[in-house]
Design an enzyme around this catalytic site. Structure first.
Site, PDB file in Angstrom:
ATOM      1  N   GLU A 284      -9.016  -0.797   7.794  1.00  0.00           N
ATOM      2  CA  GLU A 284      -9.153   0.122   8.926  1.00  0.00           C
ATOM      3  C   GLU A 284     -10.610   0.445   9.218  1.00  0.00           C
ATOM      4  O   GLU A 284     -10.965   0.789  10.342  1.00  0.00           O
ATOM      5  CB  GLU A 284      -8.390   1.429   8.623  1.00  0.00           C
ATOM      6  CG  GLU A 284      -7.199   1.627   9.524  1.00  0.00           C
ATOM      7  CD  GLU A 284      -6.438   2.911   9.263  1.00  0.00           C
ATOM      8  OE1 GLU A 284      -5.218   2.886   9.479  1.00  0.00           O
ATOM      9  OE2 GLU A 284      -7.017   3.924   8.853  1.00  0.00           O
ATOM     10  N   HIS A 305       1.030 -17.614 -10.320  1.00  0.00           N
ATOM     11  CA  HIS A 305       2.181 -18.515 -10.236  1.00  0.00           C
ATOM     12  C   HIS A 305       2.776 -18.537  -8.831  1.00  0.00           C
ATOM     13  O   HIS A 305       3.860 -19.060  -8.618  1.00  0.00           O
ATOM     14  CB  HIS A 305       3.229 -18.107 -11.268  1.00  0.00           C
ATOM     15  CG  HIS A 305       2.685 -18.192 -12.664  1.00  0.00           C
ATOM     16  ND1 HIS A 305       2.944 -19.247 -13.504  1.00  0.00           N
ATOM     17  CD2 HIS A 305       1.852 -17.365 -13.343  1.00  0.00           C
ATOM     18  CE1 HIS A 305       2.292 -19.066 -14.644  1.00  0.00           C
ATOM     19  NE2 HIS A 305       1.624 -17.932 -14.579  1.00  0.00           N
ATOM     20  N   LYS A 419       1.599   2.527  18.645  1.00  0.00           N
ATOM     21  CA  LYS A 419       2.212   3.845  18.865  1.00  0.00           C
ATOM     22  C   LYS A 419       2.553   4.028  20.344  1.00  0.00           C
ATOM     23  O   LYS A 419       3.628   4.510  20.682  1.00  0.00           O
ATOM     24  CB  LYS A 419       1.246   4.962  18.449  1.00  0.00           C
ATOM     25  CG  LYS A 419       1.101   5.117  16.953  1.00  0.00           C
ATOM     26  CD  LYS A 419       0.313   6.385  16.639  1.00  0.00           C
ATOM     27  CE  LYS A 419      -0.142   6.392  15.200  1.00  0.00           C
ATOM     28  NZ  LYS A 419      -1.170   7.389  14.940  1.00  0.00           N
TER      29      LYS A 419
END
Ligand code: PA5
Length: 444
Positions: A284, A305, A419
Site C-alpha cells: 500500500e 516444496h 469500494k
C-alpha cells in the site's frame, strides 16, 4: 538491533548502489523525522514509541485485564491496517495455534476482515455460548466489512447480556472525533481508544489498534514498545551503516536492476501473519504511480516444496528478504532408527534446528546461484522486544523506500476504486448513475 547481511545481493547491484543513494536517503530521513515530505501529515508513527499517549496506554492495559477476567473469547473486528498488525503479533509471539493452546488468556477471533458468510457463521458458532467481548477497530468507522460484522456481533452481545451488559463488553478503537463508529460509541457509552490522526492504518499496530488485542493475548506491551523505541533511536541516526538505510537502498537498487518482486521469507509458521502485515505495509505504501516492488511472501521450508521451483528457475524478477530469529534454545533431537528404513540415520542425534539451519544455508546459496539475490535480516529472539524492533524497522525502512521511489508512502488512493464499485452495485444512495453504468458493463 537488527543486523542486515547483503553479501548475497551485492553481485546484482552496481558498485555504488549505497553511496549513490546517500543524498536521497538523507533527504528521506529528514522528511520522515520532520514530517515535511509528501504525506507528512501521516508520519505520527515515527516518534510514536517515545511520544505515545501514556494515559491511554495504561487504559489499554486495564481494559485487557478486564477482558481477560470476564471473557473466554475476544472478537476483534477490523480489516487491513485495522487488523493485520494485531494478528501478526499475536501469532508471532503467542502462536498460530493460540486458540487451541492451554492458557489463561481469552481465545481471540478475528472478524470483519472479509465478507465470507461461512467464516462469519463459524465465528458466531465458536463464541455464542461463551462469555465474550468485542473490540471493533475502524479509523474511518465506515468500512463495510467491519461495520457489517460489528452490527452482527453487537446484536449477539445485546441478545446475550442485554444492552447494558453488552455496552460493558464493547471496546471501540476509532478516530478521536469523527466518524460513524465514534458517534455510535459515544451514544452507547462504549470504552473508546484512539487511532491518532497522524497514523495511517498500516502504520498503526503500535497504537490502540494493535495494542489492545495484543495485550489481551498476554504479550508484554512494555517490552513491545521498548523494542520499537530502541529501533527508533538507532534508525534515526544518519549514515550508510544504518540497517534501514541499507535495506531501503538495496530494495531500490534491486528494483532499478530489474527485480520487480520482493519475497519475504520466514522459517517459522508463526511468522506467516507478520508477512501478511509486511505485504500490506509495503504494497500500500509503494504500489502507486505504476511503480513499486510487488511484495510477496513464502514460508520455508514448506513452500520450498511448492514455490521453490519457481523461485529457483522461473522468471528472474525477484529477490528474497529473509528474516531470521536468534536460536530459541528449544531442542528436539532426531531419534535413531536401528533399521534405518528411511536412510536418515546420518541425522540421528542431531538437533532439528541444526537441520533447519542447513536447509536455510543451502537454500540461500541455491537461490543466489539461480539468480535470486537475497537480503538477510538477523533479528533477536522471537519475543516482544524483537517484535517491536522488527515492526519499527520495517515501518521506517518503508518510509525511506517510498521516498526513494518518489511516491507518497502514506496515502492509498487506489483502495477506493473497488469500494466505489461495490457501493454502486449494492445500491448505496448517491451512486445511482454509477450503478447503471456498471450493471450495463456486467450485463446484469
Ligand atoms: O491502511 C489502510 O488505510 C487500510 O488498510 C485501512 O486500515 C483499512 O481499509 C481499514 O480502514 P478503517 O480502519 O477506516 O476501517
Amino acid at each position: 538491533m537488527i543486523q542486515i547481511d547483503l553479501s548475497n545481493s551485492t553481485a546484482f547491484l552496481p558498485q555504488d548502489w549505497l553511496a549513490s543513494r546517500e543524498g536521497a536517503l538523507n533527504q528521506a530521513r529528514a522528511m520522515l523525522e520532520e514530517g515535511n515530505g509528501p504525506g507528512g501529515e501521516f508520519t505520527g508513527w515515527v516518534h510514536l514509541p517515545r511520544d505515545y499517549d501514556k494515559e491511554e496506554f495504561a487504559r489499554i492495559q486495564k481494559a485487557a485485564k478486564r477482558i481477560q477476567s470476564d471473557s473466554q473469547a475476544l472478537v476483534v473486528i477490523g480489516i487491513g491496517g485495522s487488523y493485520l498488525g494485531a494478528r501478526a503479533v499475536v501469532e508471532l509471539l503467542r502462536s498460530p495455534n493460540y486458540n487451541l493452546k492451554k492458557k489463561d488468556t481469552p481465545d481471540i477471533f478475528f472478524a470483519g476482515n472479509g465478507l465470507s458468510t461461512r467464516a462469519l457463521l463459524e465465528t458466531i458458532e465458536l463464541v455464542k455460548d461463551r462469555d465474550f467481548s468485542v473490540n471493533v477497530i475502524s479509523k474511518s468507522g465506515t468500512t463495510t466489512e467491519p461495520a457489517v460484522a460489528f452490527r452482527i456481533f453487537k446484536a449477539l452481545l445485546e441478545e446475550k447480556y442485554g444492552k447494558e451488559g453488552a455496552r460493558k463488553r464493547i471496546y471501540a478503537t476509532t478516530d478521536a472525533r469523527r466518524g460513524a463508529l465514534k458517534g455510535l460509541a459515544d451514544a452507547e457509552g462504549y470504552e473508546t481508544f484512539v487511532v491518532p490522526d497522524a497514523v495511517g492504518g498500516r502504520y498503526s499496530v503500535l497504537t490502540a489498534v494493535g495494542l489492545l488485542p495484543i495485550a489481551v493475548s498476554g504479550v508484554d506491551l512494555d517490552e513491545l514498545m521498548g523494542g520499537a523505541a530502541q529501533a527508533m533511536e538507532a534508525l534515526a541516526k544518519p549514515g550508510l551503516d544504518n540497517p534501514a538505510w541499507q535495506y531501503a537502498a538495496a530494495r531500490h537498487g534491486l528494483y532499478c536492476a530489474g527485480k520487480s518482486t520482493e519475497v519475504l521469507v520466514g522459517y517459522e509458521p508463526s511468522f506467516r501473519f507478520f508477512a501478511e502485515w509486511w505485504k500490506q505495509l509495503y504494497g500500500e505504501s509503494e504500489g502507486k504511480d505504476q511503480k513499486g516492488l510487488f511484495p510477496a511472501s513464502v514460508e520455508f521450508t514448506a513452500d520450498l516444496h511448492s514455490m521453490g521451483q519457481y523461485i529457483q528457475q522461473g522468471q528472474r524478477i525477484m529477490f528474497e528478504t529473509v528474516v531470521r530469529f536468534a536460536p530459541s534454545g528449544q531442542e528436539y533431537t532426531i531419534p535413531n532408527d536401528p533399521d534405518n528404513v528411511d536412510g536418515l540415520n546420518f541425522l540421528s542425534g542431531k538437533d532439528l534446528s541444526f537441520v533447519a539451519e542447513q536447509a536455510m544455508r543451502g537454500t540461500l546459496l541455491a537461490h543466489v546461484d539461480g539468480g535470486v539475490p537475497n537480503v538477510v535480516l538477523q533479528a533477536g529472539a522471537q519475543d516482544a522486544h524483537t517484535a517491536g524492533e522488527l515492526i519499527y524497522f520495517f515501518e521506517y525502512s518503508c518510509g525511506l523506500s517510498g521516498y526513494l521511489l518518489g511516491v507518497n508512502p502514506f496515502d492509498q488512493p487506489g483502495v477506493e476504486a473497488y469500494k466505489k464499485n461495490m457501493y454502486a452495485l449494492l445500491g448505496k444512495p448517491g451512486f445511482e448513475a454509477e450503478k447503471a453504468r456498471l450493471e450495463a458493463r456486467l450485463g446484469g
